[in-house]
Design an enzyme around this catalytic site. Structure first.
Site, mmCIF file in Angstrom:
data_model
loop_
_atom_site.group_PDB
_atom_site.id
_atom_site.type_symbol
_atom_site.label_atom_id
_atom_site.label_comp_id
_atom_site.label_asym_id
_atom_site.label_seq_id
_atom_site.Cartn_x
_atom_site.Cartn_y
_atom_site.Cartn_z
ATOM 1 N N GLN A 1 0.840 -1.200 0.000
ATOM 2 C CA GLN A 1 0.000 0.000 0.000
ATOM 3 C C GLN A 1 0.877 1.252 0.000
ATOM 4 O OE1 GLN A 1 -1.790 0.822 3.781
ATOM 5 N NE2 GLN A 1 -3.522 1.919 2.908
ATOM 6 N N GLY A 2 0.844 2.015 -1.081
ATOM 7 C CA GLY A 2 1.658 3.227 -1.174
ATOM 8 C C GLY A 2 0.824 4.466 -0.929
ATOM 9 N N TYR A 3 0.533 4.737 0.330
ATOM 10 C CA TYR A 3 -0.218 5.950 0.696
ATOM 11 C C TYR A 3 0.723 6.964 1.349
ATOM 12 C CZ TYR A 3 -4.994 3.936 0.191
ATOM 13 O OH TYR A 3 -6.168 3.394 -0.265
ATOM 14 N N SER A 4 1.332 6.586 2.503
ATOM 15 C CA SER A 4 2.054 7.554 3.339
ATOM 16 C C SER A 4 3.312 8.072 2.652
ATOM 17 C CB SER A 4 2.459 6.906 4.658
ATOM 18 O OG SER A 4 1.338 6.379 5.297
ATOM 19 N N GLU B 1 -16.026 -3.465 5.028
ATOM 20 C CA GLU B 1 -16.210 -4.257 6.246
ATOM 21 C C GLU B 1 -14.937 -4.464 7.069
ATOM 22 O OE1 GLU B 1 -17.870 -8.505 6.667
ATOM 23 O OE2 GLU B 1 -15.973 -8.150 7.674
ATOM 24 N N SER C 1 -3.978 6.527 12.892
ATOM 25 C CA SER C 1 -3.560 6.560 14.307
ATOM 26 C C SER C 1 -4.775 6.674 15.230
ATOM 27 C CB SER C 1 -2.609 7.734 14.544
ATOM 28 O OG SER C 1 -3.341 8.938 14.636
ATOM 29 N N ASN C 2 -4.583 6.257 16.473
ATOM 30 C CA ASN C 2 -5.707 6.262 17.413
ATOM 31 C C ASN C 2 -6.215 7.679 17.701
ATOM 32 O OD1 ASN C 2 -5.336 3.550 17.358
ATOM 33 N ND2 ASN C 2 -5.341 3.273 19.578
ATOM 34 N N GLU C 3 -5.305 8.659 17.632
ATOM 35 C CA GLU C 3 -5.757 10.046 17.836
ATOM 36 C C GLU C 3 -6.712 10.444 16.705
ATOM 37 O OE1 GLU C 3 -2.516 9.146 17.965
ATOM 38 O OE2 GLU C 3 -2.273 9.265 20.140
HETATM 39 C C1 LIG Z 1 4.350 -0.377 11.435
HETATM 40 C C2 LIG Z 1 3.767 0.572 10.447
HETATM 41 C C3 LIG Z 1 3.321 0.108 9.214
HETATM 42 C C4 LIG Z 1 2.829 0.994 8.265
HETATM 43 N N1 LIG Z 1 2.471 0.518 7.015
HETATM 44 C C5 LIG Z 1 2.075 1.391 6.065
HETATM 45 C C6 LIG Z 1 1.817 0.935 4.726
HETATM 46 O O1 LIG Z 1 1.941 -0.250 4.413
HETATM 47 N N2 LIG Z 1 1.466 1.840 3.789
HETATM 48 C C7 LIG Z 1 1.307 3.172 4.088
HETATM 49 O O2 LIG Z 1 0.950 3.924 3.203
HETATM 50 N N3 LIG Z 1 1.552 3.637 5.341
HETATM 51 C C8 LIG Z 1 1.943 2.789 6.324
HETATM 52 N N4 LIG Z 1 2.220 3.236 7.592
HETATM 53 C C9 LIG Z 1 2.144 4.673 7.861
HETATM 54 C C10 LIG Z 1 0.974 5.063 8.740
HETATM 55 O O3 LIG Z 1 -0.214 5.032 8.022
HETATM 56 C C11 LIG Z 1 1.311 6.462 9.286
HETATM 57 O O4 LIG Z 1 2.412 6.313 10.155
HETATM 58 C C12 LIG Z 1 0.146 7.063 10.017
HETATM 59 O O5 LIG Z 1 -0.869 7.410 9.122
HETATM 60 C C13 LIG Z 1 0.581 8.328 10.811
HETATM 61 O O6 LIG Z 1 1.239 9.219 9.972
HETATM 62 P P1 LIG Z 1 2.679 9.817 10.350
HETATM 63 O O7 LIG Z 1 3.568 8.679 10.712
HETATM 64 O O8 LIG Z 1 3.086 10.699 9.263
HETATM 65 O O9 LIG Z 1 2.438 10.635 11.681
HETATM 66 P P2 LIG Z 1 1.759 12.104 11.802
HETATM 67 O O10 LIG Z 1 0.569 12.166 10.903
HETATM 68 O O11 LIG Z 1 2.848 13.087 11.608
HETATM 69 O O12 LIG Z 1 1.305 12.063 13.282
HETATM 70 C C14 LIG Z 1 2.191 12.227 14.390
HETATM 71 C C15 LIG Z 1 1.355 12.183 15.656
HETATM 72 O O13 LIG Z 1 0.433 13.279 15.673
HETATM 73 C C16 LIG Z 1 -0.898 12.807 15.811
HETATM 74 N N5 LIG Z 1 -1.795 13.612 14.992
HETATM 75 C C17 LIG Z 1 -1.623 13.941 13.685
HETATM 76 N N6 LIG Z 1 -2.664 14.676 13.240
HETATM 77 C C18 LIG Z 1 -3.512 14.811 14.296
HETATM 78 C C19 LIG Z 1 -4.770 15.457 14.474
HETATM 79 N N7 LIG Z 1 -5.385 16.093 13.462
HETATM 80 N N8 LIG Z 1 -5.370 15.374 15.699
HETATM 81 C C20 LIG Z 1 -4.772 14.712 16.732
HETATM 82 N N9 LIG Z 1 -3.566 14.099 16.619
HETATM 83 C C21 LIG Z 1 -2.952 14.131 15.422
HETATM 84 C C22 LIG Z 1 -0.869 11.365 15.316
HETATM 85 O O14 LIG Z 1 -1.889 10.602 15.895
HETATM 86 C C23 LIG Z 1 0.510 10.915 15.777
HETATM 87 O O15 LIG Z 1 0.461 10.515 17.132
HETATM 88 C C24 LIG Z 1 2.717 2.371 8.565
HETATM 89 C C25 LIG Z 1 3.131 2.839 9.823
HETATM 90 C C26 LIG Z 1 3.661 1.964 10.742
HETATM 91 C C27 LIG Z 1 4.142 2.508 12.065
#
Ligand SMILES: Cc1cc2nc3c(=O)[nH]c(=O)nc-3n(C[C@H](O)[C@H](O)[C@H](O)COP(=O)(O)OP(=O)(O)OC[C@H]3O[C@@H](n4cnc5c(N)ncnc54)[C@H](O)[C@@H]3O)c2cc1C
Length: 386
Positions: free
Chosen positions: A126-129, A244, A371-373
């Site tokens: 999955q290439g999202y992040s 689902e 993320s849970n937040e």
């Molecule tokens: C083990 C693992 C596997 C993963 N696999 C994939 C994958 O296969 N493909 C893919 O595309 N991505 C993947 N990810 C990425 C994952 O989806 C992102 O890490 C996630 O969406 C959080 O983005 P970020 O790391 O940029 O953190 P940020 O978005 O920078 O967030 C940092 C912190 O701030 C909090 N935060 C951010 N915005 C808000 C808000 N509006 N309100 C409250 N709190 C907030 C977050 O909850 C977090 O605690 C993976 C991540 C991990 C750790």
């Protein structure tokens, strides 16, 4: 809501249990028994076995290769799968891109990609992040420029789980930088063998290689690898969130973890008073039961045809917090036995000897999958109208 399985469901459960007993070999269950993730070969062997049986793409309509089970049957299957120690299936093909393809894809795309997903032959990532687009996914920058018969892709993805295993990536790319952020995103399928793609490993805190950075330099992607129309990427990504998710709480695997914890405590040679350990495990089991009943409500609602709503966010939050709690109990109850790292055997159960790696990796489960937040924000918006 009836919290008991019907006679037919109990018969179904027995038939699944019998099949698992006969087909899940020691090499498939070994990793889960130790609390580790399987290697590619073991994962694929397991998924292809399920594929042959028609049990891999459980939520898919029958016409595309799903088994035609109810949500309750799928839930039972997941429980039996976890209790026998078989790993969960990788979500990227069957739970993510597959439903996107049969919902939004052209006939040619369905014919080309679905059979490989349903059989477990074709691996996806999955290439999202991206480095500056995680929770704020709409700000992604990986660019796909339309040329004559192809898109030219340049940019970077990060945290891409299993990109080093994958044959294909489903990817969110920016096709139009001039319009509103969400409207300029498209959903593209990219062959991982295409020249210009570089996959670099990220070693996570458990010491293993699950994650990657993926770089794209002038990568040519055929125009017919676009799913839906240009600019539909955001709609498709949102559709996946409402697809689902009756197993999102991870109840089945948490049950398996508690069974492992019980085994480790029972086998422990330490002379400490184990009654406190058993009490802690009992508290965990009670909490899991509460989570399971909440999950049952979602399963029952799904069987009644109700759409998925904010409950999936609640289940994700509680389910992942619980996974962390069990792994913490495992490390603390293992004490010195949990301090081993390189799989060297010291004293006591192999389960405790590997507990710290798992504990470390599970710090990430409250981050990935939204993320849970962010899930709490979703709940606030959908339930409280904030
Ligand atoms: C083990 C693992 C596997 C993963 N696999 C994939 C994958 O296969 N493909 C893919 O595309 N991505 C993947 N990810 C990425 C994952 O989806 C992102 O890490 C996630 O969406 C959080 O983005 P970020 O790391 O940029 O953190 P940020 O978005 O920078 O967030 C940092 C912190 O701030 C909090 N935060 C951010 N915005 C808000 C808000 N509006 N309100 C409250 N709190 C907030 C977050 O909850 C977090 O605690 C993976 C991540 C991990 C750790």
């Amino acid at each position: 809501m009836n919290l008991e399985f019907t006679r037919e469901e109990l018969e179904f459960q027995q038939s699944i249990r019998d099949w698992m007993g006969a087909h899940v070999t020691e090499d498939i269950r070994r990793c889960s028994a130790l609390g580790e993730m399987p290697a590619k070969e073991q994962q694929q062997k397991w998924e292809q076995l399920l594929g042959k049986q028609g049990w891999l793409a459980l939520t898919w309509p029958k016409q595309y290769g799903g088994p035609g089970w109810t949500a309750t049957q799928r839930y039972i299957f997941d429980l039996e799968r976890a209790m026998v120690g078989a790993p969960p299936t990788s979500p990227f093909g069957v739970a993510m891109v597959g439903p996107v393809l049969y919902t939004f894809g052209s006939q040619e795309q369905k014919d080309r990609w679905l059979p490989g997903i349903v059989s477990g032959e074709l691996l996806w990532c999955q290439g999202y992040s991206e480095p500056n687009a995680g929770s704020d996914l709409a700000s992604l920058k990986t660019r796909a420029e339309r040329k004559d018969d192809h898109y030219l892709v340049n940019g970077q993805k990060v945290w891409t789980t299993q990109a080093h295993w994958a044959d294909m990536m489903f990817c969110l790319v920016r096709t139009d930088p001039a319009v509103k952020q969400q409207q300029g995103i498209s959903f593209l399928l990219i062959d991982m063998k295409t020249p210009g793609i570089e996959v670099r490993p990220i070693y996570s805190i458990d010491g293993h290689h699950h994650l990657n950075e993926v770089y794209f330099t002038d990568v040519r992607v055929p125009l017919n690898n676009l799913v839906g129309q240009e600019g539909m990427g955001w709609t498709i990504a949102k559709y996946l969130l409402t697809h689902e998710r009756t197993t999102i709480a991870g109840v089945a695997d948490s049950r398996h973890e508690i069974a492992r914890l019980k085994r480790a405590v029972a086998e422990s040679p330490c002379s400490y008073d184990k009654s406190q350990a058993w009490q802690r495990i009992a508290e965990l089991e009670i909490e899991l039961m509460a989570l399971e009943y909440t999950n049952f409500r979602t399963v029952a609602a799904t069987d009644e045809g109700q759409p998925f709503g904010p409950e999936s966010s609640g289940l994700k939050i509680k389910g992942t917090e619980f996974q962390q709690k069990v792994s913490q109990a495992m490390v603390e109850l293992g004490g010195m036995m949990s301090l081993t790292w390189d799989n060297q055997k010291t004293v006591g159960s192999d389960i405790f000897n590997r507990a710290t790696r798992r504990y470390n990796f599970l710090r990430a489960c409250t981050i990935y999958g939204g993320s849970n937040e962010i899930q709490k924000n979703v709940l606030a918006k959908m339930l409280l109208g904030l």
